[in-house]
Enzyme design. Structure first.
Site, PDB file in Angstrom:
ATOM      1  N   ASP A 112       0.846  -1.128  -0.009  1.00 44.21           N
ATOM      2  CA  ASP A 112      -0.137  -0.072   0.038  1.00 44.21           C
ATOM      3  C   ASP A 112       0.790   1.444   0.098  1.00 44.21           C
ATOM      4  O   ASP A 112       0.332   2.404   0.209  1.00 44.21           O
ATOM      5  CB  ASP A 112      -1.191   0.005   1.193  1.00 44.21           C
ATOM      6  CG  ASP A 112      -2.146  -0.868   0.875  1.00 44.21           C
ATOM      7  OD1 ASP A 112      -2.553  -1.292  -0.343  1.00 44.21           O
ATOM      8  OD2 ASP A 112      -2.789  -1.636   2.096  1.00 44.21           O
ATOM      9  N   ASP A 173      -6.525  -5.085  -4.615  1.00 42.30           N
ATOM     10  CA  ASP A 173      -6.422  -3.850  -4.211  1.00 42.30           C
ATOM     11  C   ASP A 173      -4.914  -3.376  -4.901  1.00 42.30           C
ATOM     12  O   ASP A 173      -4.756  -2.236  -5.234  1.00 42.30           O
ATOM     13  CB  ASP A 173      -6.285  -3.607  -2.956  1.00 42.30           C
ATOM     14  CG  ASP A 173      -7.301  -4.475  -2.083  1.00 42.30           C
ATOM     15  OD1 ASP A 173      -7.467  -5.724  -2.463  1.00 42.30           O
ATOM     16  OD2 ASP A 173      -7.575  -4.005  -0.939  1.00 42.30           O
TER      17      ASP A 173
HETATM   18  N1  GLY Z   1      -6.969  -1.986   0.579  1.00 42.54           N
HETATM   19  C1  GLY Z   1      -7.646  -2.410   1.627  1.00 42.54           C
HETATM   20  C2  GLY Z   1      -9.039  -2.367   1.490  1.00 42.54           C
HETATM   21  O1  GLY Z   1      -9.727  -1.935   0.551  1.00 42.54           O
HETATM   22  O2  GLY Z   1      -9.618  -2.532   2.573  1.00 42.54           O
END
Ligand code: GLY
Length: 394
Positions: A112, A173
């Site tokens: 992330d 994600d």
């Molecule tokens: N990237 C983590 C979520 O969307 O909860």
């Protein structure tokens, strides 16, 4: 893309986008004045953000976790729209903190880094050309490159690289973290960042998207020989269901990977994710937290998935001009529903922008609450609606 045709009942009048943005920016100013340098927590509790709690060596309000970049991104969006230096100063102070975080490697064992650094430092680079922000963005991209798991060529999602439970695991994600690498190629002149992003996104295109266009939340590759092993969920209802936010990440994430690579197969993948998403929307266009649920299920919605998908629809409309009117119509319908039924306008006591999202229902975290990413994509969706062709900071 077999885009679901805009049905007549979705062709209702849309809100005045600039007015909706001004209202959101005013709400954000009140929230920012209250929080100052402290970062809010990932989600609200009973509709209210509180400072991020102290945890594992980090003070209360510190820059940790995967969502703090959305606060900075909100500040940049508000500055971009209003020209109000209050927001620019807040965003620039955040950028200094993000620089410190990446230099010291504070809570950076995560894919992330893309969310975190695109919306803070890359946004700063795009808006102000700040050389320190460019250096911090490149440092984050280098850390992300360090998470590539060979021979599969996928970026490990979570945790330490020596953790056997996480080795070779990616999640849908992660598509949203690839723009940091494409930007790093452009900023540095080095093609290896973009090549790594293309390889990773190609692996997701081939394995995380199922034949019917739905997606797995997470997928594993063998860390030794790179074989695709199979998918599972972490935040969805079941391994074979379709987590709503993951599907929305697929729509916007593949579209953004197309923007940079111009690889048509990513446009096709985005369209397949979109068709499945749209076909599983309930009447008011805001999905339940997993697309296995529909009207009458009494499950909570995930408004953040709707906001992300609205951004994905607008992104696709800038690449698929022959389908732009239909895509924009669907984006208008979703965004209108968010403004009238899910936004702060419906909840005067909340300090958030977009209510009624779900973070992680299986773990009972942030259920029927606002989130920093929901707020961010709500405002991005509104800016995209008000400024046709505007592409944001990705
Ligand atoms: N990237 C983590 C979520 O969307 O909860």
């Amino acid at each position: 893309m077999a885009l679901t045709v805009t049905s007549p009942d979705l062709r209702q009048s849309v809100p005045d986008w600039p007015v909706s943005i001004d209202q959101a920016v005013s709400q954000l100013r009140r929230q920012d004045e209250a929080f100052g340098a402290a970062f809010p927590d990932d989600t609200t509790v009973e509709g209210l953000y509180r400072p991020r709690p102290a945890c594992a060596g980090f003070a209360a309000g510190a820059n940790r976790g995967w969502t703090t970049g959305f606060r900075t991104g909100l500040r940049w969006l508000a500055y971009d729209w209003s020209g109000d230096d209050f927001f620019r100063q807040g965003a620039e102070a955040d950028v200094v903190d993000f620089t410190r975080r990446v230099e010291a490697g504070l809570d950076t064992d995560t894919h992330d880094l893309g969310f975190l650094y695109t919306l803070s430092c890359v946004a700063a680079a795009r808006l102000t050309g700040d050389p320190a922000a460019i250096a911090a963005g490149l440092a984050a991209a280098d850390r992300l490159m360090g998470r590539i798991c060979q021979p599969a060529g996928v970026v490990q999602a979570w945790g330490d690289l020596t953790d056997p439970a996480q080795r070779g695991r990616t999640i849908i994600d992660s598509l949203m973290n690839m723009p940091l690498l494409y930007w790093a190629s452009q900023a540095s002149g080095r093609p290896d960042y973009a090549a790594a992003a293309h390889r990773h996104a190609s692996q997701l295109r081939d394995h995380i998207v199922r034949p019917d266009g739905s997606t797995f939340h997470t997928f594993y590759w063998d860390p030794t020989d790179g074989r695709p092993l199979g998918g599972a969920t972490a935040q969805g209802h079941a391994d074979d269901s379709c987590w709503a936010r993951g599907q929305a990440w697929g729509v916007l994430g593949f579209a953004l990977n197309f923007r940079y690579s111009r690889d048509d197969s990513f446009l096709v993948a985005a369209g397949r994710c979109l068709d499945y998403f749209l076909a599983h929307l309930p009447g008011d266009q805001v999905p339940y937290w997993d697309l296995v649920f529909g009207d009458g299920s009494s499950q909570p919605r995930d408004s953040s998935a709707a906001a992300i998908a609205a951004c994905g629809l607008r992104e696709l409309s800038s690449h698929q001009l022959d389908q732009a009117a239909g895509l924009i119509g669907r984006a208008d319908a979703i965004t209108s529903s968010l403004v009238t039924g899910y936004s702060h306008r419906t909840a005067p006591r909340s300090n958030a922008l977009l209510l009624h999202g779900v973070y992680d229902l299986p773990k009972s975290v942030g259920v029927d609450e606002a989130s920093l990413w929901g707020d961010y994509f709500y405002l991005e969706a509104l800016l995209r609606a008000a400024r046709p062709g505007w592409l944001g900071y990705w």
